[in-house]
Write a protein that holds these residues in place. Structure first.
Motif, PDB file in Angstrom:
ATOM      1  N   ARG A  19       0.854  -1.189   0.000  1.00 50.20           N
ATOM      2  CA  ARG A  19       0.000   0.000   0.000  1.00 50.20           C
ATOM      3  C   ARG A  19       0.883   1.229   0.000  1.00 50.20           C
ATOM      4  NH1 ARG A  19      -4.529   2.438   4.168  1.00 50.20           N
ATOM      5  NH2 ARG A  19      -2.685   2.931   5.390  1.00 50.20           N
ATOM      6  N   SER A  49      -3.087   5.440 -11.987  1.00 51.25           N
ATOM      7  CA  SER A  49      -4.416   5.607 -11.405  1.00 51.25           C
ATOM      8  C   SER A  49      -4.610   7.064 -11.036  1.00 51.25           C
ATOM      9  CB  SER A  49      -4.545   4.722 -10.159  1.00 51.25           C
ATOM     10  OG  SER A  49      -5.843   4.819  -9.600  1.00 51.25           O
ATOM     11  N   THR A  58     -12.673   7.494 -10.125  1.00 55.76           N
ATOM     12  CA  THR A  58     -11.370   6.835 -10.168  1.00 55.76           C
ATOM     13  C   THR A  58     -11.070   6.302 -11.564  1.00 55.76           C
ATOM     14  OG1 THR A  58     -12.334   4.747  -9.417  1.00 55.76           O
ATOM     15  CG2 THR A  58     -11.399   6.186  -7.744  1.00 55.76           C
ATOM     16  N   TYR A  60      -8.109   3.839 -13.769  1.00 53.20           N
ATOM     17  CA  TYR A  60      -6.987   2.896 -13.709  1.00 53.20           C
ATOM     18  C   TYR A  60      -6.526   2.574 -15.115  1.00 53.20           C
ATOM     19  CZ  TYR A  60      -8.819   2.157  -9.009  1.00 53.20           C
ATOM     20  OH  TYR A  60      -9.271   2.344  -7.723  1.00 53.20           O
ATOM     21  N   LYS A  65      -6.116  -2.717 -13.605  1.00 50.33           N
ATOM     22  CA  LYS A  65      -7.534  -2.835 -13.244  1.00 50.33           C
ATOM     23  C   LYS A  65      -7.804  -4.165 -12.560  1.00 50.33           C
ATOM     24  CE  LYS A  65      -9.625   0.203 -16.710  1.00 50.33           C
ATOM     25  NZ  LYS A  65     -10.442   0.276 -17.942  1.00 50.33           N
ATOM     26  N   ARG A  67      -6.644  -5.062  -9.772  1.00 45.64           N
ATOM     27  CA  ARG A  67      -5.552  -5.379  -8.836  1.00 45.64           C
ATOM     28  C   ARG A  67      -5.221  -4.201  -7.923  1.00 45.64           C
ATOM     29  NH1 ARG A  67      -0.563  -6.420 -10.720  1.00 45.64           N
ATOM     30  NH2 ARG A  67      -0.766  -5.112 -12.576  1.00 45.64           N
ATOM     31  N   THR A  69      -6.219  -0.380  -6.178  1.00 47.14           N
ATOM     32  CA  THR A  69      -7.337   0.453  -5.749  1.00 47.14           C
ATOM     33  C   THR A  69      -6.801   1.766  -5.197  1.00 47.14           C
ATOM     34  OG1 THR A  69      -8.634  -1.502  -5.149  1.00 47.14           O
ATOM     35  CG2 THR A  69      -9.364   0.622  -4.278  1.00 47.14           C
ATOM     36  N   SER A  71      -7.618   5.374  -3.257  1.00 46.83           N
ATOM     37  CA  SER A  71      -8.584   5.943  -2.325  1.00 46.83           C
ATOM     38  C   SER A  71      -8.003   7.215  -1.732  1.00 46.83           C
ATOM     39  CB  SER A  71      -8.929   4.940  -1.219  1.00 46.83           C
ATOM     40  OG  SER A  71      -7.787   4.605  -0.469  1.00 46.83           O
ATOM     41  N   GLN A  82      -3.609   0.922  -3.058  1.00 48.08           N
ATOM     42  CA  GLN A  82      -3.507  -0.465  -2.618  1.00 48.08           C
ATOM     43  C   GLN A  82      -3.190  -1.322  -3.826  1.00 48.08           C
ATOM     44  OE1 GLN A  82      -3.761  -1.877   0.545  1.00 48.08           O
ATOM     45  NE2 GLN A  82      -3.100  -3.762  -0.492  1.00 48.08           N
TER      46      GLN A  82
END
Length: 121
Positions: A19, A49, A58, A60, A65, A67, A69, A71, A82
């Motif tokens: 992360r 991203s 959001t 990607y 995509k 895999r 994320t 935020s 992440q």
């Protein structure tokens, strides 16, 4: 002084997770879209991203995509990436950047120093 501080990189095996964090300061965080970019040795920088200001839309790139994320914690002016199911081809220096637009662009306004992600096979 504008600062974008990326952290969280490291060495991980194929299939592992990391992360990344991007801590922002020196500008009005809510007015900016924040993006993650990466640059592998000998390759051009690519957008990974983005999270848009306002509606939090959001984006990607196709290769991540499902895999990765993205935020945002607006209370703490921090954006996270992440990264799961990491692959050797994800190895790169990851950078975060900010722009006062509704979406990320190649010519972002502010750039931070990167954090190195190395995925071993």
């Amino acid at each position: 002084e504008v600062q974008l501080q990326a952290s969280g990189g490291g060495l991980v095996q194929t299939g592992g997770s990391l992360r990344l964090s991007c801590a922002a300061s020196g500008f009005t965080f809510d007015d900016y879209s924040i993006g993650w970019f990466r640059q592998a040795p000998g390759k051009e920088r690519e957008g990974v991203s983005c999270i848009s200001r306002g509606n939090g839309y959001t984006y990607y790139t196709n290769t991540v995509k499902g895999r990765f994320t993205i935020s945002s914690d607006n209370a703490n002016n921090t954006v996270y990436l992440q990264m799961n199911s990491l692959r050797p081809e994800d190895t790169a220096v990851y950078l975060c950047a900010a722009v006062m637009l509704d979406r990320c662009v190649a010519a972002m306004e502010f750039w931070g120093r990167g954090t190195l992600v190395t995925v071993s096979s």
